[in-house]
Design a protein around this motif. Structure first.
Motif, short mmCIF file in Angstrom:
data_model
loop_
_atom_site.label_atom_id
_atom_site.label_comp_id
_atom_site.label_asym_id
_atom_site.label_seq_id
_atom_site.Cartn_x
_atom_site.Cartn_y
_atom_site.Cartn_z
N GLU A 96 0.81 -1.22 0.00
CA GLU A 96 0.00 0.00 0.00
C GLU A 96 0.85 1.28 0.00
O GLU A 96 2.00 1.27 0.44
N GLY A 108 2.45 4.55 1.21
CA GLY A 108 2.85 5.08 2.50
C GLY A 108 3.47 4.09 3.47
O GLY A 108 3.87 4.46 4.57
N SER A 115 11.29 4.35 0.90
CA SER A 115 12.23 4.60 2.00
C SER A 115 13.16 3.41 2.21
O SER A 115 14.35 3.60 2.49
N MET A 145 14.27 10.06 4.44
CA MET A 145 13.54 11.33 4.37
C MET A 145 12.24 11.20 5.14
O MET A 145 11.52 10.23 4.96
N ILE A 167 6.81 11.49 -0.34
CA ILE A 167 6.60 11.88 -1.72
C ILE A 167 6.15 10.62 -2.44
O ILE A 167 6.97 9.73 -2.70
N THR A 219 7.57 0.23 -6.73
CA THR A 219 6.30 0.58 -7.38
C THR A 219 5.47 1.53 -6.54
O THR A 219 5.63 1.62 -5.32
N GLN A 270 -0.37 3.57 -4.74
CA GLN A 270 -1.68 4.15 -5.03
C GLN A 270 -2.40 3.37 -6.14
O GLN A 270 -1.79 3.02 -7.15
N SER A 329 13.01 -1.20 9.90
CA SER A 329 12.81 0.24 10.04
C SER A 329 13.75 0.93 9.05
O SER A 329 14.97 0.87 9.21
N LYS A 370 13.79 4.04 8.74
CA LYS A 370 14.24 5.22 9.47
C LYS A 370 15.49 4.95 10.30
O LYS A 370 16.46 5.68 10.24
P1 GTP Z 1 4.05 5.12 -2.26
O1 GTP Z 1 5.19 5.52 -3.09
O2 GTP Z 1 2.93 6.11 -2.27
O3 GTP Z 1 3.53 3.75 -2.60
O4 GTP Z 1 4.55 5.03 -0.70
P2 GTP Z 1 5.85 4.28 -0.14
O5 GTP Z 1 5.48 2.91 0.29
O6 GTP Z 1 6.97 4.39 -1.09
O7 GTP Z 1 6.18 5.11 1.20
P3 GTP Z 1 7.43 6.09 1.48
O8 GTP Z 1 8.71 5.35 1.45
O9 GTP Z 1 7.31 7.29 0.64
O10 GTP Z 1 7.17 6.44 3.03
C1 GTP Z 1 5.95 6.98 3.49
C2 GTP Z 1 6.17 7.75 4.78
O11 GTP Z 1 6.56 6.85 5.81
C3 GTP Z 1 7.28 8.81 4.68
O12 GTP Z 1 6.88 9.95 5.40
C4 GTP Z 1 8.47 8.15 5.36
O13 GTP Z 1 9.33 9.07 5.96
C5 GTP Z 1 7.79 7.27 6.41
N1 GTP Z 1 8.57 6.07 6.73
C6 GTP Z 1 9.04 5.15 5.86
N2 GTP Z 1 9.71 4.18 6.49
C7 GTP Z 1 9.66 4.49 7.81
C8 GTP Z 1 10.17 3.87 8.99
O14 GTP Z 1 10.83 2.81 8.99
N3 GTP Z 1 9.90 4.49 10.19
C9 GTP Z 1 9.19 5.64 10.26
N4 GTP Z 1 8.99 6.17 11.47
N5 GTP Z 1 8.70 6.26 9.17
C10 GTP Z 1 8.92 5.69 7.96
#
Ligand code: GTP
Ligand code: MG
Length: 170
Positions: A14, A16, A21, A32, A36, A62, A65, A149, A151
Motif C-alpha cells: 500500500e 505510504g 524509503s 527522508m 513523496i 512501485t 496508489q 525500520s 528510518k
Molecule cells: P508510495 O510511493 O505512495 O507507494 O509510498 P511508499 O510505500 O513508497 O512510502 P514512502 O517510502 O514514501 O514512506 C511513506 C512515509 O513513511 C514517509 O513519510 C516516510 O518518511 C515514512 N517512513 C518510511 N519508512 C519508515 C520507517 O521505517 N519508520 C518511520 N517512522 N517512518 C517511515
C-alpha cells in the motif's frame, strides 16, 4: 561481468508503507521524513555479497496508489523476487497484503519468490499489528518474515540479503 547473479526485485504494498524509503535506505543510505508518493515506478541498482557471490539487484519500487495499478502490473514480468511490504502502525496495510499476494499470483512469474516485511518497527507506541501476527501470517503462506525500520536502518540490509538468498536458491 562484475557479478555472479543478476536479479530483478519488486517492492509492492500500500501507499505510504515505506517501500521507497526502504529502497533509498539500502541504495543511497539516506532517510527522508516527508512522503513523496511514487509515480508509477522507480528503479535503482545495488550489488551485494551473498555467500561469497556477487548478486546484482535491479530494484523496482512501485507506486502503492490504486491509480497506478495498471502500470505497476507490467513490472512483474521477469521478476524473480517480490518484497511485500506493510506498515506495522497501519492495520489496513497489513490486511491488504492478501490482495497484493493475488497480484503476484496473477501477474508474477511462476518461479518467483517473495518475502513479507513489516516496516516502521521504530514506531512501537503506534503499533497496530503485533509482530507475532505478521509472523504467523507469513508462516501460513510459507513465506519468510522480517520487521524493518527504514528510518533507523534496522534489518534493511538483512531484508535484501534474505530475498537474494531465496532467489539464488530458486
Ligand atoms: P508510495 O510511493 O505512495 O507507494 O509510498 P511508499 O510505500 O513508497 O512510502 P514512502 O517510502 O514514501 O514512506 C511513506 C512515509 O513513511 C514517509 O513519510 C516516510 O518518511 C515514512 N517512513 C518510511 N519508512 C519508515 C520507517 O521505517 N519508520 C518511520 N517512522 N517512518 C517511515
Ligand atoms: Mg514510494
Amino acid at each position: 561481468n562484475n557479478y555472479d547473479y543478476l536479479f530483478k526485485v519488486l517492492l509492492i504494498g500500500e501507499s505510504g508503507v515505506g517501500k521507497s524509503s526502504l529502497m533509498i535506505r539500502f541504495t543511497d543510505e539516506f532517510f527522508m521524513d516527508s512522503h513523496i508518493a511514487t509515480i508509477g515506478v522507480d528503479f535503482k541498482i545495488k550489488t551485494v555479497n551473498v555467500d561469497d557471490k556477487l548478486v546484482k539487484l535491479q530494484i523496482w519500487d512501485t507506486a502503492g496508489q490504486d491509480r497506478f495499478r495498471s502500470i505497476t502490473r507490467q513490472y512483474y514480468r521477469g521478476t524473480k523476487g517480490v518484497i511485500l511490504v506493510y506498515d506495522v502502525t497501519n492495520r489496513d496495510s497489513f490486511e491488504r497484503i492478501k490482495d497484493w499476494m493475488e497480484e503476484i499470483d496473477r501477474y508474477g512469474e511462476k518461479n518467483c519468490c517473495s518475502i513479507v516485511i513489516g516496516n516502521k518497527s521504530d514506531l512501537e507506541s503506534k503499533r497496530e499489528v503485533p509482530k507475532e501476527i505478521g509472523q504467523l501470517f507469513a508462516e501460513q503462506h510459507g513465506l519468510k518474515f522480517i520487521e524493518t525500520s527504514a528510518k533507523m536502518n534496522k534489518n534493511v540490509d538483512e531484508m535484501f540479503e534474505q530475498i537474494s538468498k531465496q532467489m539464488k536458491e530458486t
